[in-house]
Scaffold this active site. Structure first.
Site, PDB file in Angstrom:
ATOM      1  N   LYS A  69       2.136  16.654  47.733  1.00 23.37           N
ATOM      2  CA  LYS A  69       1.232  17.466  48.542  1.00 23.37           C
ATOM      3  C   LYS A  69       1.920  17.941  49.829  1.00 23.37           C
ATOM      4  O   LYS A  69       3.014  17.480  50.162  1.00 23.37           O
ATOM      5  CB  LYS A  69      -0.018  16.648  48.867  1.00 23.37           C
ATOM      6  CG  LYS A  69      -0.848  16.310  47.633  1.00 23.37           C
ATOM      7  CD  LYS A  69      -2.059  15.482  48.032  1.00 23.37           C
ATOM      8  CE  LYS A  69      -2.939  15.155  46.854  1.00 23.37           C
ATOM      9  NZ  LYS A  69      -4.125  14.368  47.271  1.00 23.37           N
ATOM     10  N   TYR A  96      -8.718  21.624  41.084  1.00 30.78           N
ATOM     11  CA  TYR A  96      -9.690  20.632  41.552  1.00 30.78           C
ATOM     12  C   TYR A  96     -11.113  20.924  41.067  1.00 30.78           C
ATOM     13  O   TYR A  96     -12.080  20.395  41.620  1.00 30.78           O
ATOM     14  CB  TYR A  96      -9.656  20.541  43.078  1.00 30.78           C
ATOM     15  CG  TYR A  96      -8.430  19.827  43.600  1.00 30.78           C
ATOM     16  CD1 TYR A  96      -8.169  18.506  43.250  1.00 30.78           C
ATOM     17  CD2 TYR A  96      -7.528  20.467  44.437  1.00 30.78           C
ATOM     18  CE1 TYR A  96      -7.049  17.846  43.719  1.00 30.78           C
ATOM     19  CE2 TYR A  96      -6.403  19.810  44.921  1.00 30.78           C
ATOM     20  CZ  TYR A  96      -6.169  18.502  44.559  1.00 30.78           C
ATOM     21  OH  TYR A  96      -5.065  17.839  45.027  1.00 30.78           O
ATOM     22  N   ASN A 107      -2.576  11.907  51.389  1.00 31.66           N
ATOM     23  CA  ASN A 107      -2.099  10.734  50.653  1.00 31.66           C
ATOM     24  C   ASN A 107      -0.856  11.041  49.822  1.00 31.66           C
ATOM     25  O   ASN A 107      -0.515  10.319  48.911  1.00 31.66           O
ATOM     26  CB  ASN A 107      -3.219  10.126  49.813  1.00 31.66           C
ATOM     27  CG  ASN A 107      -3.749  11.065  48.749  1.00 31.66           C
ATOM     28  OD1 ASN A 107      -3.233  12.157  48.540  1.00 31.66           O
ATOM     29  ND2 ASN A 107      -4.794  10.633  48.072  1.00 31.66           N
ATOM     30  N   HIS A 151      -0.474  13.761  44.130  1.00 33.00           N
ATOM     31  CA  HIS A 151      -1.527  13.833  43.115  1.00 33.00           C
ATOM     32  C   HIS A 151      -0.858  13.551  41.786  1.00 33.00           C
ATOM     33  O   HIS A 151       0.249  14.022  41.524  1.00 33.00           O
ATOM     34  CB  HIS A 151      -2.165  15.229  43.057  1.00 33.00           C
ATOM     35  CG  HIS A 151      -2.955  15.443  41.801  1.00 33.00           C
ATOM     36  ND1 HIS A 151      -4.265  15.048  41.676  1.00 33.00           N
ATOM     37  CD2 HIS A 151      -2.597  15.961  40.593  1.00 33.00           C
ATOM     38  CE1 HIS A 151      -4.684  15.323  40.450  1.00 33.00           C
ATOM     39  NE2 HIS A 151      -3.691  15.880  39.774  1.00 33.00           N
ATOM     40  N   GLU A 172      -3.760  20.179  33.440  1.00 34.39           N
ATOM     41  CA  GLU A 172      -3.121  20.378  34.744  1.00 34.39           C
ATOM     42  C   GLU A 172      -1.721  20.967  34.600  1.00 34.39           C
ATOM     43  O   GLU A 172      -1.349  21.871  35.352  1.00 34.39           O
ATOM     44  CB  GLU A 172      -3.060  19.053  35.505  1.00 34.39           C
ATOM     45  CG  GLU A 172      -4.416  18.560  35.955  1.00 34.39           C
ATOM     46  CD  GLU A 172      -4.367  17.242  36.696  1.00 34.39           C
ATOM     47  OE1 GLU A 172      -5.397  16.870  37.266  1.00 34.39           O
ATOM     48  OE2 GLU A 172      -3.308  16.582  36.713  1.00 34.39           O
TER      49      GLU A 172
END
Length: 142
Positions: free
Chosen positions: A9, A49, A112, A115, A126
């Site tokens: 990310k 998402y 975080n 992913h 994905e």
């Protein structure tokens, strides 16, 4: 062989952690078969998402993931999804074990760092959002 998607990310890319994170996954015995950097736009973020669209944090998630460049990677191996998810750690870095990507490198629950696909079925979907089959390389890892 099972495939899975990993996204580093914006916080991870901006802190120069893509190489370290990719290396951690390769050390698990997973084979890197696709890699690219991109700036995710709102359309792609919405598709990626989509399962979270009704959740209260969806807008913030899209804003964050589109705030900077990401590294997208496809790994292949036996139990790739499970291995990667274990190596990533809990979603909240504060609850993630040391030695995991999020436990060592995550900032907070939003930033975080990574992913990863949560199932083999979701991984297929994905991966198709970020890579065409012709962009995935088949080779023997030694």
């Amino acid at each position: 062989m099972e495939r899975t998607l990993l996204l580093v990310k914006p916080d991870g890319v901006n802190r120069g952690l893509s190489g370290e994170i990719l290396g951690r996954m390769e050390k698990l015995g997973l084979k890197l078969i696709g890699l690219r950097m991109l700036q995710m736009d709102a359309v792609l973020a919405d598709k990626h998402y989509a399962p979270h669209r009704a959740r209260p944090f969806f807008k913030d998630l899209v804003t964050y993931i589109t705030s900077g460049p990401i590294t997208a990677a496809v790994f292949e191996g036996e139990n790739a999804v499970e291995k990667m998810r274990k190596a990533m750690g809990a979603t909240d870095p504060a609850k993630s074990e040391k030695g995991t990507v999020r436990g060592d490198l995550g900032i907070d629950i939003e930033q975080n760092t990574v992913h990863g696909s949560d199932s083999a079925e979701n991984a297929k979907h994905e991966i198709s959002l970020f890579f065409s089959e012709s962009e995935l390389v088949n080779y023997d890892r030694r």
